[in-house]
Design a protein around this motif. Structure first.
Motif, PDB file in Angstrom:
ATOM      1  N   PRO A   3       0.834  -1.203   0.000  1.00 49.38           N
ATOM      2  CA  PRO A   3       0.000   0.000   0.000  1.00 49.38           C
ATOM      3  C   PRO A   3       0.872   1.258   0.000  1.00 49.38           C
ATOM      4  CG  PRO A   3      -0.729  -1.570   1.677  1.00 49.38           C
ATOM      5  CD  PRO A   3       0.615  -2.041   1.188  1.00 49.38           C
ATOM      6  N   VAL A   4       0.481   2.231  -0.792  1.00 52.09           N
ATOM      7  CA  VAL A   4       1.246   3.478  -0.865  1.00 52.09           C
ATOM      8  C   VAL A   4       1.017   4.284   0.408  1.00 52.09           C
ATOM      9  CG1 VAL A   4       1.606   5.617  -2.136  1.00 52.09           C
ATOM     10  CG2 VAL A   4       1.116   3.503  -3.373  1.00 52.09           C
ATOM     11  N   GLN A   5       2.102   4.759   0.995  1.00 47.24           N
ATOM     12  CA  GLN A   5       2.016   5.553   2.219  1.00 47.24           C
ATOM     13  C   GLN A   5       1.990   7.045   1.901  1.00 47.24           C
ATOM     14  OE1 GLN A   5       4.699   4.398   5.423  1.00 47.24           O
ATOM     15  NE2 GLN A   5       5.130   2.463   4.380  1.00 47.24           N
ATOM     16  N   PHE A 104       7.022   3.158  -4.697  1.00 46.58           N
ATOM     17  CA  PHE A 104       7.584   2.006  -3.985  1.00 46.58           C
ATOM     18  C   PHE A 104       8.579   2.448  -2.925  1.00 46.58           C
ATOM     19  CE2 PHE A 104      11.294  -0.729  -3.538  1.00 46.58           C
ATOM     20  CZ  PHE A 104      10.723  -1.884  -3.029  1.00 46.58           C
ATOM     21  N   PHE A 105       9.561   3.257  -3.311  1.00 47.42           N
ATOM     22  CA  PHE A 105      10.577   3.670  -2.348  1.00 47.42           C
ATOM     23  C   PHE A 105       9.984   4.542  -1.250  1.00 47.42           C
ATOM     24  CE2 PHE A 105      13.659   2.499  -5.721  1.00 47.42           C
ATOM     25  CZ  PHE A 105      14.509   1.722  -4.945  1.00 47.42           C
ATOM     26  N   GLN A 106       8.910   5.248  -1.557  1.00 39.92           N
ATOM     27  CA  GLN A 106       8.202   6.047  -0.560  1.00 39.92           C
ATOM     28  C   GLN A 106       7.501   5.165   0.468  1.00 39.92           C
ATOM     29  OE1 GLN A 106       5.482   8.998  -2.264  1.00 39.92           O
ATOM     30  NE2 GLN A 106       3.930   8.460  -0.753  1.00 39.92           N
ATOM     31  N   SER A 107       7.157   3.935   0.069  1.00 41.33           N
ATOM     32  CA  SER A 107       6.227   3.128   0.864  1.00 41.33           C
ATOM     33  C   SER A 107       6.797   1.814   1.368  1.00 41.33           C
ATOM     34  CB  SER A 107       4.978   2.831   0.015  1.00 41.33           C
ATOM     35  OG  SER A 107       4.439   4.009  -0.537  1.00 41.33           O
ATOM     36  N   PHE A 108       7.994   1.428   0.951  1.00 41.87           N
ATOM     37  CA  PHE A 108       8.505   0.098   1.249  1.00 41.87           C
ATOM     38  C   PHE A 108       8.744  -0.099   2.748  1.00 41.87           C
ATOM     39  CE2 PHE A 108      12.261  -2.933   1.130  1.00 41.87           C
ATOM     40  CZ  PHE A 108      11.479  -4.059   0.911  1.00 41.87           C
ATOM     41  N   ALA A 109       9.393   0.862   3.397  1.00 39.34           N
ATOM     42  CA  ALA A 109       9.669   0.740   4.832  1.00 39.34           C
ATOM     43  C   ALA A 109       8.396   1.000   5.638  1.00 39.34           C
ATOM     44  CB  ALA A 109      10.766   1.720   5.241  1.00 39.34           C
ATOM     45  N   THR A 110       8.167   0.176   6.656  1.00 38.42           N
ATOM     46  CA  THR A 110       6.984   0.323   7.514  1.00 38.42           C
ATOM     47  C   THR A 110       7.403   0.272   8.985  1.00 38.42           C
ATOM     48  OG1 THR A 110       6.524  -2.050   7.681  1.00 38.42           O
ATOM     49  CG2 THR A 110       5.621  -0.878   5.762  1.00 38.42           C
ATOM     50  N   ARG A 111       6.458   0.561   9.859  1.00 39.09           N
ATOM     51  CA  ARG A 111       6.744   0.511  11.296  1.00 39.09           C
ATOM     52  C   ARG A 111       6.999  -0.914  11.767  1.00 39.09           C
ATOM     53  NH1 ARG A 111       2.325   4.850  13.778  1.00 39.09           N
ATOM     54  NH2 ARG A 111       3.268   6.727  12.834  1.00 39.09           N
ATOM     55  N   ASP A 112       6.537  -1.902  11.012  1.00 37.79           N
ATOM     56  CA  ASP A 112       6.808  -3.298  11.381  1.00 37.79           C
ATOM     57  C   ASP A 112       8.301  -3.579  11.436  1.00 37.79           C
ATOM     58  OD1 ASP A 112       4.105  -3.762  11.465  1.00 37.79           O
ATOM     59  OD2 ASP A 112       3.989  -4.649   9.458  1.00 37.79           O
ATOM     60  N   ALA A 152      11.512  -7.909  -8.949  1.00 34.48           N
ATOM     61  CA  ALA A 152      10.457  -7.124  -9.610  1.00 34.48           C
ATOM     62  C   ALA A 152      11.086  -5.996 -10.418  1.00 34.48           C
ATOM     63  CB  ALA A 152       9.488  -6.556  -8.565  1.00 34.48           C
ATOM     64  N   GLY A 153      10.212  -5.147 -10.974  1.00 32.28           N
ATOM     65  CA  GLY A 153      10.640  -3.999 -11.763  1.00 32.28           C
ATOM     66  C   GLY A 153      10.467  -4.241 -13.241  1.00 32.28           C
ATOM     67  N   ASN A 154      11.448  -3.806 -14.009  1.00 30.20           N
ATOM     68  CA  ASN A 154      11.390  -3.920 -15.462  1.00 30.20           C
ATOM     69  C   ASN A 154      11.416  -5.372 -15.926  1.00 30.20           C
ATOM     70  OD1 ASN A 154      11.469  -2.363 -18.010  1.00 30.20           O
ATOM     71  ND2 ASN A 154      13.430  -3.394 -18.301  1.00 30.20           N
ATOM     72  N   ILE A 155      11.777  -6.279 -15.056  1.00 29.20           N
ATOM     73  CA  ILE A 155      11.935  -7.686 -15.417  1.00 29.20           C
ATOM     74  C   ILE A 155      10.601  -8.426 -15.491  1.00 29.20           C
ATOM     75  CG2 ILE A 155      12.234  -8.613 -13.080  1.00 29.20           C
ATOM     76  CD1 ILE A 155      14.585 -10.299 -14.304  1.00 29.20           C
ATOM     77  N   GLY A 156       9.510  -7.843 -14.998  1.00 30.37           N
ATOM     78  CA  GLY A 156       8.246  -8.534 -15.208  1.00 30.37           C
ATOM     79  C   GLY A 156       7.159  -8.272 -14.186  1.00 30.37           C
ATOM     80  N   ARG A 157       7.504  -8.145 -12.926  1.00 30.54           N
ATOM     81  CA  ARG A 157       6.503  -7.952 -11.874  1.00 30.54           C
ATOM     82  C   ARG A 157       6.528  -6.508 -11.407  1.00 30.54           C
ATOM     83  NH1 ARG A 157       6.393 -11.327  -6.123  1.00 30.54           N
ATOM     84  NH2 ARG A 157       4.279 -10.728  -5.474  1.00 30.54           N
ATOM     85  N   GLY A 158       5.348  -5.896 -11.338  1.00 30.45           N
ATOM     86  CA  GLY A 158       5.279  -4.522 -10.877  1.00 30.45           C
ATOM     87  C   GLY A 158       5.785  -4.394  -9.449  1.00 30.45           C
ATOM     88  N   VAL A 159       6.519  -3.316  -9.152  1.00 33.10           N
ATOM     89  CA  VAL A 159       7.159  -3.183  -7.845  1.00 33.10           C
ATOM     90  C   VAL A 159       6.137  -3.093  -6.713  1.00 33.10           C
ATOM     91  CG1 VAL A 159       9.290  -2.176  -8.707  1.00 33.10           C
ATOM     92  CG2 VAL A 159       7.367  -0.675  -8.164  1.00 33.10           C
ATOM     93  N   LEU A 160       4.990  -2.495  -6.971  1.00 36.98           N
ATOM     94  CA  LEU A 160       3.986  -2.359  -5.924  1.00 36.98           C
ATOM     95  C   LEU A 160       3.166  -3.631  -5.762  1.00 36.98           C
ATOM     96  CD1 LEU A 160       2.882   1.301  -6.692  1.00 36.98           C
ATOM     97  CD2 LEU A 160       4.190   0.505  -4.699  1.00 36.98           C
ATOM     98  N   ASP A 161       3.392  -4.600  -6.639  1.00 36.28           N
ATOM     99  CA  ASP A 161       2.731  -5.892  -6.538  1.00 36.28           C
ATOM    100  C   ASP A 161       3.497  -6.845  -5.625  1.00 36.28           C
ATOM    101  OD1 ASP A 161       0.621  -7.627  -7.245  1.00 36.28           O
ATOM    102  OD2 ASP A 161       1.884  -8.646  -8.706  1.00 36.28           O
ATOM    103  N   LEU A 162       4.671  -6.415  -5.143  1.00 34.59           N
ATOM    104  CA  LEU A 162       5.443  -7.224  -4.210  1.00 34.59           C
ATOM    105  C   LEU A 162       4.715  -7.350  -2.873  1.00 34.59           C
ATOM    106  CD1 LEU A 162       8.972  -5.692  -4.841  1.00 34.59           C
ATOM    107  CD2 LEU A 162       8.247  -7.991  -5.478  1.00 34.59           C
ATOM    108  N   PRO A 164       4.726  -7.125   1.216  1.00 31.97           N
ATOM    109  CA  PRO A 164       5.496  -6.358   2.203  1.00 31.97           C
ATOM    110  C   PRO A 164       6.666  -7.176   2.730  1.00 31.97           C
ATOM    111  CG  PRO A 164       3.146  -6.071   2.574  1.00 31.97           C
ATOM    112  CD  PRO A 164       3.284  -7.135   1.524  1.00 31.97           C
ATOM    113  N   ALA A 165       7.778  -6.516   2.962  1.00 39.12           N
ATOM    114  CA  ALA A 165       9.011  -7.211   3.315  1.00 39.12           C
ATOM    115  C   ALA A 165       8.910  -7.902   4.667  1.00 39.12           C
ATOM    116  CB  ALA A 165      10.173  -6.231   3.326  1.00 39.12           C
TER     117      ALA A 165
END
Length: 463
Positions: A3-5, A104-112, A152-162, A164-165
């Motif tokens: 989810p975009v933060q 993606f880079f805006q939203s990847f890190a979370t409080r978890d 993910a990325g240009n290789i096939g899977r959208g980055v926001l479709d990953l 959560p880490a």
């Protein structure tokens, strides 16, 4: 999905509803935003509307009233050769323009992450050639070593479709110049630059703009480690800009053209042997000649870059070497698809420019070369030296005759893939390699390079 933060309650426009655009709209909605979408393709709009999204054209500056940001898909120009009209309206209205990579880079890190023992990391790979293989190889090594990882990325899977880490996970991203050029946030932990050769020059207004788009991943991103291919002037310049001095091991220099020396951190390949040096001493080596999934000097460069990236994560040389041997390669990239009567058939449909085709030609001997397609800027002169390994060329594409006239080897105009494969196979002798390395884009006859490679494989299968 990630989810975009930072967008809760915001109205966000999404232009382009292909794989990355539609995924971005869903991730924005998951983050509490109100996406407003558009695509000139009616089928794409219908798919978005079926998913519950509002679609509306952005025809005037007033349509951007209340819009917080415009998210643009990679294929849509935002500056050169001319901005898309919707992008131009957004800029006139003062609306920031971004893409899914920035989100993606805006939203990847979370409080978890506060409860994780090991912070997740991002390895981002860019460059003209080899970035897909390098990205996939890094991911393969990590997976084989037991590390949690996603690709993910240009290789096939959208980055926001990953997903959560998780604790200690590594995300590997392949990023094109279209993606790095526009992303407002770029913060990889490890950034990799494979090489640079002329490509997408109209989109970036020349080599300077093209290099600048790649350079943003390092200049804007400030990675902890940078793996830089230094066989071109641009790579050497970039490494010099990032380094504080010869002994600065935050920059790892990579080469397949020469032995690298000095007090820093270097990884290079010569005569099929990969060597790693730190502080002037060799600390690792791999015999790449025995790695069947990585043939040729261009793949040895990919291996060096992947090796260096994995070493930054603490993986042992032996662990990386073992994983290299189980790597099968990527479709359409120096991919052996069949052997018959001592003749090997290799699909390198991804060789869409002169530089990548030259590297493919240098990887094999006794080549029956299938080439041609939509020629890119710069001509074919750079293929002359690599053509020494070619016995004959079989040229496809709508402008096959013009393409064939520029080659320095015997060439036959075939026009279509079925004719080229049949003639090359009929004339091939034991020990020959029938190689598809087009040195051109596919769009004159195919939707993309994948379709071209699949047609090659289908014609070979008929044999």
């Amino acid at each position: 999905m990630i989810p975009v933060q930072g967008v809760e309650g915001a109205r966000v426009a999404v232009l382009g509803l292909g794989r990355s655009g539609l995924t971005a709209a869903r991730a924005l909605r998951a983050g509490g935003a109100e996406p407003v979408c558009w695509d000139d393709n009616p089928a794409a709009r219908e798919a978005a509307e079926a998913d519950g999204f509002l679609c509306m054209p952005f025809k005037t500056e007033d349509h951007f009233d209340g819009v917080a940001r415009l998210i643009v898909s990679p294929g849509i120009p935002h500056l050169y050769p001319a901005p898309n009209p919707v992008v131009a309206l957004a800029l006139e209205a003062g609306v920031p323009v971004d893409n899914d990579i920035g989100l993606f880079f805006q939203s990847f890190a979370t409080r978890d992450w506060d409860s994780f023992d090991t912070t997740p990391r991002v390895i981002a790979v860019t460059g003209s050639n080899g970035k897909s293989t390098t990205s996939a190889l890094i991911h393969h090594v990590l997976a084989q070593s037991g590390r949690r990882c996603q690709l993910a990325g240009n290789i096939g899977r959208g980055v926001l479709d990953l997903e959560p880490a998780e604790d200690g996970e590594v995300v590997v991203l392949e990023l094109s110049s279209y993606q790095t050029d526009l992303a407002r946030s770029l913060t990889p932990d490890v950034a990799v630059f494979t090489n640079l050769s002329p490509d997408h020059l109209d989109r970036h207004a020349g080599m300077g703009g093209y290099f600048a788009a790649k350079r943003r991943l390092f200049a804007e991103g400030g990675p902890d480690r940078a793996v830089i291919g230094v066989d071109e002037e641009e790579g050497r310049f970039l490494a010099g800009q990032l380094s504080q001095g010869p002994a600065d091991d935050r920059v790892i220099r990579v080469s397949v053209a020469r032995k690298l020396t000095g007090p820093g951190w270097q990884v290079f390949a010569r005569k099929g042997f990969l060597s790693e040096y730190r502080k002037g001493k060799q600390v690792g080596s791999i015999d790449l000649r025995q790695v069947t999934g990585l043939p040729g000097a261009h793949n040895h460069q990919n291996a060096c870059a992947a090796y260096a990236a994995c070493r930054t994560l603490g993986l042992a040389p032996k662990t990386i070497e073992e994983a290299f041997h189980s790597f099968g390669g990527l479709p359409h990239r120096s991919q052996t698809i069949a052997e018959k009567g001592g003749v090997r058939f290799v699909n390198d449909s991804k060789a869409t420019n002169v530089d990548s085709a030259a590297k493919a030609l240098a990887a094999f001997r006794n080549i029956r070369w299938i080439c041609g397609g939509l020629e890119k800027d710069g001509g074919l002169d750079a293929l002359a030296e690599a053509s020494a390994n070619v016995r004959k060329a079989y040229v496809i594409g709508r402008e096959a005759a013009h393409f064939a006239m520029q080659l320095k080897v015997e060439a036959e105009v075939c026009g279509t893939m079925d004719v080229a494969v049949a003639k090359a196979a009929a004339e091939a002798e034991p020990g020959d390699v029938v190689l598809l390395a087009p040195a051109a884009a596919s769009f004159d006859q195919y939707d993309n390079f994948e379709r071209r490679g699949e047609d090659f494989a289908a014609q070979v299968a008929k044999l």
